[in-house]
Design an enzyme around this catalytic site. Structure first.
Site, PDB file in Angstrom:
ATOM      1  N   LYS A 112      -1.363   8.071  12.242  1.00  0.00           N
ATOM      2  CA  LYS A 112      -1.267   7.835  10.796  1.00  0.00           C
ATOM      3  C   LYS A 112       0.175   8.015  10.367  1.00  0.00           C
ATOM      4  CE  LYS A 112      -4.172   6.785   7.503  1.00  0.00           C
ATOM      5  NZ  LYS A 112      -5.400   5.983   7.654  1.00  0.00           N
ATOM      6  N   SER A 369      -8.756  -4.783  12.535  1.00  0.00           N
ATOM      7  CA  SER A 369      -7.358  -4.656  12.982  1.00  0.00           C
ATOM      8  C   SER A 369      -7.279  -4.873  14.502  1.00  0.00           C
ATOM      9  CB  SER A 369      -6.814  -3.269  12.661  1.00  0.00           C
ATOM     10  OG  SER A 369      -6.315  -3.241  11.356  1.00  0.00           O
TER      11      SER A 369
HETATM   12  P1  NAD Z   1      -5.780   1.398  -2.531  1.00  0.00           P
HETATM   13  O1  NAD Z   1      -4.448   1.911  -2.862  1.00  0.00           O
HETATM   14  O2  NAD Z   1      -5.958  -0.056  -2.330  1.00  0.00           O
HETATM   15  O3  NAD Z   1      -6.858   1.824  -3.636  1.00  0.00           O
HETATM   16  C1  NAD Z   1      -7.081   3.142  -4.077  1.00  0.00           C
HETATM   17  C2  NAD Z   1      -7.668   3.059  -5.492  1.00  0.00           C
HETATM   18  O4  NAD Z   1      -8.042   4.376  -5.914  1.00  0.00           O
HETATM   19  C3  NAD Z   1      -6.666   2.515  -6.508  1.00  0.00           C
HETATM   20  O5  NAD Z   1      -7.309   1.516  -7.282  1.00  0.00           O
HETATM   21  C4  NAD Z   1      -6.320   3.756  -7.335  1.00  0.00           C
HETATM   22  O6  NAD Z   1      -5.977   3.435  -8.666  1.00  0.00           O
HETATM   23  C5  NAD Z   1      -7.618   4.542  -7.272  1.00  0.00           C
HETATM   24  N1  NAD Z   1      -7.479   5.968  -7.553  1.00  0.00           N
HETATM   25  C6  NAD Z   1      -6.421   6.789  -7.303  1.00  0.00           C
HETATM   26  N2  NAD Z   1      -6.692   8.042  -7.703  1.00  0.00           N
HETATM   27  C7  NAD Z   1      -7.921   8.024  -8.250  1.00  0.00           C
HETATM   28  C8  NAD Z   1      -8.753   9.004  -8.853  1.00  0.00           C
HETATM   29  N3  NAD Z   1      -8.363  10.263  -8.980  1.00  0.00           N
HETATM   30  N4  NAD Z   1      -9.973   8.623  -9.311  1.00  0.00           N
HETATM   31  C9  NAD Z   1     -10.382   7.350  -9.170  1.00  0.00           C
HETATM   32  N5  NAD Z   1      -9.633   6.370  -8.602  1.00  0.00           N
HETATM   33  C10 NAD Z   1      -8.427   6.702  -8.151  1.00  0.00           C
HETATM   34  O7  NAD Z   1      -6.223   2.238  -1.244  1.00  0.00           O
HETATM   35  P2  NAD Z   1      -7.312   1.849  -0.167  1.00  0.00           P
HETATM   36  O8  NAD Z   1      -6.640   1.144   0.933  1.00  0.00           O
HETATM   37  O9  NAD Z   1      -8.485   1.239  -0.847  1.00  0.00           O
HETATM   38  O10 NAD Z   1      -7.680   3.296   0.395  1.00  0.00           O
HETATM   39  C11 NAD Z   1      -8.604   4.131  -0.272  1.00  0.00           C
HETATM   40  C12 NAD Z   1      -9.142   5.150   0.722  1.00  0.00           C
HETATM   41  O11 NAD Z   1      -9.762   4.462   1.816  1.00  0.00           O
HETATM   42  C13 NAD Z   1      -8.111   6.081   1.349  1.00  0.00           C
HETATM   43  O12 NAD Z   1      -8.716   7.338   1.592  1.00  0.00           O
HETATM   44  C14 NAD Z   1      -7.816   5.408   2.673  1.00  0.00           C
HETATM   45  O13 NAD Z   1      -7.337   6.332   3.649  1.00  0.00           O
HETATM   46  C15 NAD Z   1      -9.191   4.897   3.032  1.00  0.00           C
HETATM   47  N6  NAD Z   1      -9.193   3.803   4.008  1.00  0.00           N
HETATM   48  C16 NAD Z   1      -8.533   2.634   3.753  1.00  0.00           C
HETATM   49  C17 NAD Z   1      -8.587   1.595   4.695  1.00  0.00           C
HETATM   50  C18 NAD Z   1      -7.954   0.237   4.446  1.00  0.00           C
HETATM   51  O14 NAD Z   1      -8.181  -0.675   5.260  1.00  0.00           O
HETATM   52  N7  NAD Z   1      -7.230   0.034   3.372  1.00  0.00           N
HETATM   53  C19 NAD Z   1      -9.274   1.786   5.899  1.00  0.00           C
HETATM   54  C20 NAD Z   1      -9.940   2.992   6.117  1.00  0.00           C
HETATM   55  C21 NAD Z   1      -9.892   3.985   5.154  1.00  0.00           C
END
Ligand code: NAD
Length: 478
Positions: A112, A369
């Protein structure tokens, strides 16, 4: 008798949380302590800082890349841009990647990365400069490469940042045939793959569907089987949350609540996530959306409303011992990494709820991926070589059946049977198969091992066993 995870009054840190889950699960395996310690530890932690010129000022940027386990190569894991990024968080997320890859049989170790910035405070040009410098720092220390360590998007990053990383790496490694395999989550125009953008969310939706389709488990928690009509609240309408609810809507679920950083919305008859996002685009906030029957200025309140399924898809530590008692959902599907603390999980499960754990639930992203990386190494899109051949073979079959039976298919029926699979269909099919198999493998582990109390423990047990076999086969050298 196996020990359960203690309800500690003081919530531990994220890596400690992951380690607590690991230690709890390790009781149900037969591996020597030294091997378990080796699996649990973070092998390589690279913390670095670099200067960034902003106008006539210099800003110091703090960044990390952690490779948790090299029992499989390359290592793999997203890069996060957030002001909250710290070493503990990156270590925890890297560890989760190791277990995640093992659960869905993706042959990578876990890693990470993170940069401690709020991307909203930087212009696009500034973000490009920071991303390229971060990449160069990784290149200098051999912490990136298609056979070494392959980043991907995470919170605060997306296709744009992956493009900059790919371009920087390729520029610095001229003539390296597989250089675009140094990062995944790239746009299609830059050797990305169809279906990657939505993959994590699609995987979360499939995981939920698999869970609610098991009649016996639903009866135990007082729900009817089947996804149709299930009421869902999502936290975070970003990449993971948005795509999860889009696919859940296709499956027939109802999105009754949306929580974002600036507030939360609720409507028992359902909300349209696209309309909510459009409203935010026009007004700057999700609040004030007319079709919500209730709205909350404190986002966390939105999590506590009536629903069947809660999908935390924003950040870690959202469900703690403080608020878990007020959660009305029967199922928590962890789209985000680490949204539930060990103490909160123990309380929720004791009350009879089901948690679909992050390391399985959001593994759709790394699964696709992996497909993208394979595409980059083979330099050919999935389906390109065999689509037409498959169509001709299907057509011959249809013609033969029609000739034998004397019956004719309608053009629509003919099209459905004859059409060969394109890349998106192949990717989604591989993703669906992976998520379905893994869910039932985890459930089977839980149900066939006395004392395993949660799907998370079962997922950890499966992952630890697979990683242990890899380490044992590798041996130790020198
Ligand atoms: P992202 O940045 O696309 O979206 C995150 C969203 O959460 C945003 O819309 C943001 O405004 C919102 N947010 C932030 N703080 C908040 C709060 N306190 N309450 C409510 N909403 C809030 O990120 P993402 O890629 O969707 O990742 C989100 C989670 O999923 C993370 O934990 C990440 O590690 C996990 N994840 C992502 C992926 C991926 O492919 N992108 C894969 C596995 C896990």
């Amino acid at each position: 008798m196996a020990k359960s995870i203690a309800n500690t009054a003081q919530e531990p840190h994220f890596f400690d949380d992951v380690s607590q889950f690991f230690d709890h699960a390790a009781q149900f395996t037969k591996h020597p302590k030294g091997l378990l310690d080796q699996i649990k530890t973070c092998n390589s932690i690279y913390r670095f800082s670099f200067p960034f010129r902003r106008g006539d000022q210099i800003e110091v940027i703090n960044a990390w890349r952690v490779e948790h386990s090299q029992h499989m190569s390359p290592t793999k894991g997203g890069i996060r841009y957030s002001e909250m990024v710290n070493e503990d968080e990156v270590m925890a997320l890297a560890a989760l990647m190791t277990y995640k890859c093992a659960i869905v049989n993706v042959p990578f170790g876990g890693a990470k990365g993170g940069i401690c910035i709020n991307p909203k405070n930087y212009s696009v040009n500034e973000l490009e400069t920071i991303t390229r410098r971060y990449t160069v720092e990784l290149i200098k220390k051999n912490f990136i490469g298609p056979a070494i360590d392959v980043p991907a998007p995470d919170y605060g990053t997306g296709e744009r940042e992956m493009s900059w990383i790919a371009d920087t790496y390729t520029t610095m490694n001229p003539g390296q045939l597989d250089s675009f395999g140094c990062v995944t989550g790239k746009p299609l125009s830059l050797h990305g793959i169809n279906g990657r953008r939505a993959a994590t969310g699609r995987g979360v939706a499939i995981a939920i569907r698999e869970c609610v389709d098991v009649a016996e488990d639903m009866k135990r928690i007082g729900l009817t089987p089947g996804i149709a009509g299930k009421r869902v609240i999502v936290q975070g309408l970003g990449n993971v949350g948005y795509n999860t609810v889009k696919v859940l809507l296709e499956f027939g679920a109802v999105v009754v609540g949306v929580c974002e950083y600036d507030g939360a919305l609720y409507n028992p008859d359902g909300l349209d996530p696209d309309a909510v996002l459009e409203h935010r685009k026009n007004t700057g906030s999700i609040l004030g959306y007319k079709k919500a029957t209730k709205e909350f200025r404190t986002p966390a309140e939105g999590l506590e409303q009536e629903c069947d399924i809660l999908v935390p898809a924003a950040l870690e530590n959202q469900l703690t011992e403080e608020n878990i008692g007020r959660i009305k959902a029967k199922i928590i599907a962890e789209g985000a990494n680490g949204p539930t603390t060990p103490g909160a999980e123990a309380m929720f499960v004791e009350k009879g709820g089901i948690i679909i754990p992050d390391m399985y639930c959001n593994a759709g992203g790394v699964t696709v991926s992996y497909f993208e990386w394979l595409k980059n190494l083979s330099h050919v899109a999935f389906g390109r070589m065999d689509k037409r051949y498959e169509e001709m073979a299907n057509l011959n079959l249809v013609n033969t059946v029609e000739a034998i039976t004397g019956k004719t298919l309608t053009p629509a029926q003919r099209m459905t049977i004859v059409k060969g699979a394109d890349e998106l269909e192949l990717v989604n099919s591989g993703l669906e198969d992976t998520m379905i198999r893994a869910y039932h493998e985890i459930r089977e582990t839980k149900n066939t091992n006395a004392g395993i109390d949660t799907l998370r423990t079962a997922a950890f047990v499966g992952a630890i066993n697979k990683i242990a076999v890899s380490y044992q086969n590798l041996g130790i050298w020198p």
